[in-house]
Design a protein around this motif. Structure first.
Motif, PDB file in Angstrom:
ATOM      1  N   ALA A  17       0.847  -1.317  -0.026  1.00 24.79           N
ATOM      2  CA  ALA A  17      -0.035   0.081   0.027  1.00 24.79           C
ATOM      3  C   ALA A  17       0.982   1.340  -0.026  1.00 24.79           C
ATOM      4  CB  ALA A  17      -0.706   0.076   1.240  1.00 24.79           C
ATOM      5  N   PHE A  18       2.060   1.390   0.799  1.00 27.82           N
ATOM      6  CA  PHE A  18       2.730   2.647   0.567  1.00 27.82           C
ATOM      7  C   PHE A  18       3.414   2.651  -0.530  1.00 27.82           C
ATOM      8  CE2 PHE A  18       6.974   4.498   1.096  1.00 27.82           C
ATOM      9  CZ  PHE A  18       6.839   5.513   1.863  1.00 27.82           C
ATOM     10  N   ARG A  19       3.901   1.631  -1.404  1.00 28.78           N
ATOM     11  CA  ARG A  19       4.372   1.944  -2.587  1.00 28.78           C
ATOM     12  C   ARG A  19       3.345   2.553  -3.766  1.00 28.78           C
ATOM     13  NH1 ARG A  19       6.693  -3.309  -1.549  1.00 28.78           N
ATOM     14  NH2 ARG A  19       5.070  -4.336  -2.817  1.00 28.78           N
ATOM     15  N   GLU A  20       1.992   1.856  -3.375  1.00 34.49           N
ATOM     16  CA  GLU A  20       1.296   2.183  -4.500  1.00 34.49           C
ATOM     17  C   GLU A  20       0.156   3.283  -4.167  1.00 34.49           C
ATOM     18  OE1 GLU A  20      -1.083  -1.585  -4.660  1.00 34.49           O
ATOM     19  OE2 GLU A  20       0.552  -2.721  -5.299  1.00 34.49           O
ATOM     20  N   GLU A  21       0.115   3.520  -2.710  1.00 36.03           N
ATOM     21  CA  GLU A  21      -0.803   4.920  -2.420  1.00 36.03           C
ATOM     22  C   GLU A  21      -0.256   6.041  -1.621  1.00 36.03           C
ATOM     23  OE1 GLU A  21      -3.802   4.240  -3.454  1.00 36.03           O
ATOM     24  OE2 GLU A  21      -4.063   1.976  -3.326  1.00 36.03           O
ATOM     25  N   TRP A  22       1.046   5.886  -1.599  1.00 32.26           N
ATOM     26  CA  TRP A  22       1.626   6.918  -0.743  1.00 32.26           C
ATOM     27  C   TRP A  22       1.309   8.307  -1.221  1.00 32.26           C
ATOM     28  CZ3 TRP A  22       3.581   8.771   3.755  1.00 32.26           C
ATOM     29  CH2 TRP A  22       4.398   9.881   3.873  1.00 32.26           C
ATOM     30  N   GLY A  23       1.641   8.304  -2.715  1.00 32.24           N
ATOM     31  CA  GLY A  23       1.472   9.587  -3.255  1.00 32.24           C
ATOM     32  C   GLY A  23       0.118  10.283  -3.345  1.00 32.24           C
ATOM     33  N   GLN A  24      -0.860   9.229  -3.628  1.00 33.14           N
ATOM     34  CA  GLN A  24      -2.251   9.614  -3.777  1.00 33.14           C
ATOM     35  C   GLN A  24      -2.791  10.136  -2.274  1.00 33.14           C
ATOM     36  OE1 GLN A  24      -4.626   9.912  -6.051  1.00 33.14           O
ATOM     37  NE2 GLN A  24      -5.619  11.081  -4.734  1.00 33.14           N
ATOM     38  N   VAL A  25      -2.440   9.456  -1.322  1.00 33.90           N
ATOM     39  CA  VAL A  25      -2.711   9.916   0.216  1.00 33.90           C
ATOM     40  C   VAL A  25      -2.423  11.227   0.455  1.00 33.90           C
ATOM     41  CG1 VAL A  25      -2.627   9.295   2.548  1.00 33.90           C
ATOM     42  CG2 VAL A  25      -2.803   7.752   0.910  1.00 33.90           C
ATOM     43  N   VAL A  26      -0.642  11.466   0.272  1.00 35.39           N
ATOM     44  CA  VAL A  26      -0.422  12.900   0.461  1.00 35.39           C
ATOM     45  C   VAL A  26      -0.801  13.956  -0.279  1.00 35.39           C
ATOM     46  CG1 VAL A  26       1.864  14.040   0.323  1.00 35.39           C
ATOM     47  CG2 VAL A  26       1.867  11.851   1.502  1.00 35.39           C
ATOM     48  N   ALA A  27      -0.944  13.438  -1.664  1.00 38.96           N
ATOM     49  CA  ALA A  27      -1.502  14.795  -2.421  1.00 38.96           C
ATOM     50  C   ALA A  27      -2.782  15.162  -2.040  1.00 38.96           C
ATOM     51  CB  ALA A  27      -1.470  14.166  -3.872  1.00 38.96           C
ATOM     52  N   THR A  28      -3.624  14.273  -1.785  1.00 35.18           N
ATOM     53  CA  THR A  28      -4.939  14.646  -1.220  1.00 35.18           C
ATOM     54  C   THR A  28      -4.812  15.256  -0.040  1.00 35.18           C
ATOM     55  OG1 THR A  28      -6.157  12.716  -2.417  1.00 35.18           O
ATOM     56  CG2 THR A  28      -7.360  13.475  -0.676  1.00 35.18           C
ATOM     57  N   LEU A  29      -4.215  14.767   0.982  1.00 33.29           N
ATOM     58  CA  LEU A  29      -4.029  15.757   2.263  1.00 33.29           C
ATOM     59  C   LEU A  29      -3.317  16.940   2.125  1.00 33.29           C
ATOM     60  CD1 LEU A  29      -4.606  14.671   5.344  1.00 33.29           C
ATOM     61  CD2 LEU A  29      -4.961  13.134   3.333  1.00 33.29           C
ATOM     62  N   ILE A  30      -2.744  17.286   1.119  1.00 33.79           N
ATOM     63  CA  ILE A  30      -1.958  18.601   0.834  1.00 33.79           C
ATOM     64  C   ILE A  30      -3.275  19.633   0.464  1.00 33.79           C
ATOM     65  CG2 ILE A  30      -0.378  19.974  -0.631  1.00 33.79           C
ATOM     66  CD1 ILE A  30       1.400  17.523  -0.457  1.00 33.79           C
ATOM     67  N   ARG A  31      -3.931  18.936  -0.371  1.00 37.16           N
ATOM     68  CA  ARG A  31      -5.261  19.738  -1.003  1.00 37.16           C
ATOM     69  C   ARG A  31      -6.175  20.088   0.097  1.00 37.16           C
ATOM     70  NH1 ARG A  31     -10.263  17.913  -2.352  1.00 37.16           N
ATOM     71  NH2 ARG A  31      -9.595  15.836  -2.448  1.00 37.16           N
ATOM     72  N   VAL A  32      -6.566  19.005   0.921  1.00 38.49           N
ATOM     73  CA  VAL A  32      -7.396  19.180   2.135  1.00 38.49           C
ATOM     74  C   VAL A  32      -6.936  20.241   3.140  1.00 38.49           C
ATOM     75  CG1 VAL A  32      -8.635  18.167   4.046  1.00 38.49           C
ATOM     76  CG2 VAL A  32      -8.455  17.110   1.855  1.00 38.49           C
ATOM     77  N   THR A  33      -5.628  19.992   3.667  1.00 40.79           N
ATOM     78  CA  THR A  33      -5.168  20.948   4.533  1.00 40.79           C
ATOM     79  C   THR A  33      -4.388  22.005   4.368  1.00 40.79           C
ATOM     80  OG1 THR A  33      -2.887  19.614   4.613  1.00 40.79           O
ATOM     81  CG2 THR A  33      -4.729  18.761   5.986  1.00 40.79           C
TER      82      THR A  33
END
Length: 420
Positions: A17-33
């Motif tokens: 999950a880290f390899r596949e999802e890290w970028g999406q999670v961080v990118a979404t959190l940057i947009r939100v926060t």
């Protein structure tokens, strides 16, 4: 299933999950926060929570959605503790009810993709080019600071300072988190292409760790390159980059053996290469070259095409490749390009001609800590029938190499030379 095996399976699921999802999670959190450091902190916390929660509850069907929600909830908690006054409390309320969109279902997401927003934000012209690329590799791909430092051939402390300064610049300058309007796209293109290119390189030939190839990074780079090609269909270097990635990716399945160790280009099974990808890459390259504006990605794609179109390794046009690297040096005057040209010259004119060029690079010292310099020298000496000298060069390469699979490959070559 025993507890030890179950725990191991969960650890593998979290790592995947880290390899596949890290970028999406961080990118979404940057947009939100709107807070880069908070986004990374909350994403890291979500992955840490996953280890315990997934052992107890099982791995969720959509790990990316679980991680994104968990990270967002963590961000709400942090903001709530920090909140002072009515205005701050209103910000917490907005954040708490802002459900982030999750784009982990395999769709490109168009130019609204959070990951694409992240790249264009990182590649704002107010940031130095090295910082643009490094920051995106850190936030999008989850590469560690040491990995990025090795990719740039700079000390880890230097890279850490660049990342801190880049985040501070984005915050202080109020750089917007968005894909810019069409008339501003050209000034961002160089940095964006550099990000995608280095992202693919890290997947195609990992700088460190157990795996030689990180397929998820290759796939993400190709995906983003396709989005960019749709966004800027008349930019030849955008087409050239996509062509380059596809031509390389066409050979990915044959670059390592069943044990995950590297297979040299001449020993790869060409019947297994992905011909559809190779043909698409060649067509994109031809389309780009017709525009009459050559650039480094188009030239590198032409080199890759020389390899993928050769029926056998022996029929590779190394003289043409050497000429292309000479042309590439006009655009990218780097020691690494010259090292690649030395390989091509050694294959086309004989090992001694290549060794002469390698000796020049050694005297200059710019690649003193780059393991591929002694590895190239070793391979040319091996081909020249000088196994004792080749063994010494392989020993030096082994002192510098970081990737475990590549180390095993060099160790086998060393044994061959010592027994010759």
């Amino acid at each position: 299933m025993n507890k030890g095996r179950a725990a191991n399976d969960v650890e593998k699921a979290v790592a995947a999950a880290f390899r596949e999802e890290w970028g999406q999670v961080v990118a979404t959190l940057i947009r939100v926060t709107g807070d880069w450091d908070l986004a990374e902190e909350c994403a890291q916390d979500a992955f840490a929570q996953a280890l315990g929660r997934w052992r107890r509850d099982g791995v969720p069907l959509r790990p990316g959605a679980w991680l994104t929600t968990t990270a967002r909830n963590r961000a709400v908690d942090v903001r709530r503790r920090e909140a002072v006054g009515a205005e701050k409390l209103r910000e917490v309320a907005v954040l708490a009810r802002d459900e982030p969109s999750y784009e982990g279902e395999g769709e490109d997401g168009g130019v609204g993709d959070d990951r694409l927003r992240l790249i264009f934000t990182c590649c704002h012209p107010a940031l130095p080019i090295e910082a643009r690329v490094a920051l995106t590799l850190r936030t999008l791909a989850g590469l560690t600071t040491p990995e990025i430092a090795r990719a740039f051939l700079v000390p880890e402390a230097t890279m850490a300072q660049r990342l801190v300064r880049a985040k501070r610049k984005i915050r202080n300058a109020g750089i917007p988190y968005r894909v810019p309007p069409a008339h501003l796209l050209p000034e961002r293109t160089t940095g964006v292409l550099g990000v995608v290119y280095l992202l693919f390189n890290e997947g195609y030939a990992a700088t460190s760790g157990a795996d030689r190839v990180r397929a998820n990074l290759c796939a993400e780079a190709v995906r983003l390159a396709r989005v960019l090609a749709r966004l800027m269909p008349d930019e030849p270097e955008v087409l050239g980059l996509l062509a380059l990635l596809l031509l390389h990716d066409a050979r990915r399945a044959t670059r390592v053996d069943a044990a995950g160790d590297p297979v040299s280009l001449e020993d790869q099974d060409r019947t297994v290469w992905d011909r559809a990808e190779a043909e698409e890459g060649a067509a994109l390259l031809e389309n780009a070259l017709r525009r009459g504006r050559p650039g480094p990605y188009q030239i590198q794609a032409a080199v890759a095409a020389c390899h993928t179109t050769a029926p056998t390794a022996a029929e590779t046009d190394w003289a043409d490749i050497a000429g292309l690297y000479g042309e590439l040096e006009r655009f990218v005057p780097s020691a690494v390009v010259r090292l690649n040209r030395a390989v091509a010259v050694g294959m086309s004119e004989g090992p001694q001609a290549g060794l002469t060029l390698v000796a020049e690079l050694e005297r200059e010292g710019e690649l003193a800590d780059y393991h591929l310099l002694p590895a190239t020298r070793a391979d040319l000496l091996r081909r020249a029938g000088r196994p004792r000298e080749a063994a010494q060069a392989y020993e030096r390469a082994l002192e510098l190499v970081e990737n475990d699979a590549e180390r095993r490959f060099l160790e086998r070559r060393l044994v061959e030379c010592r027994s010759a």
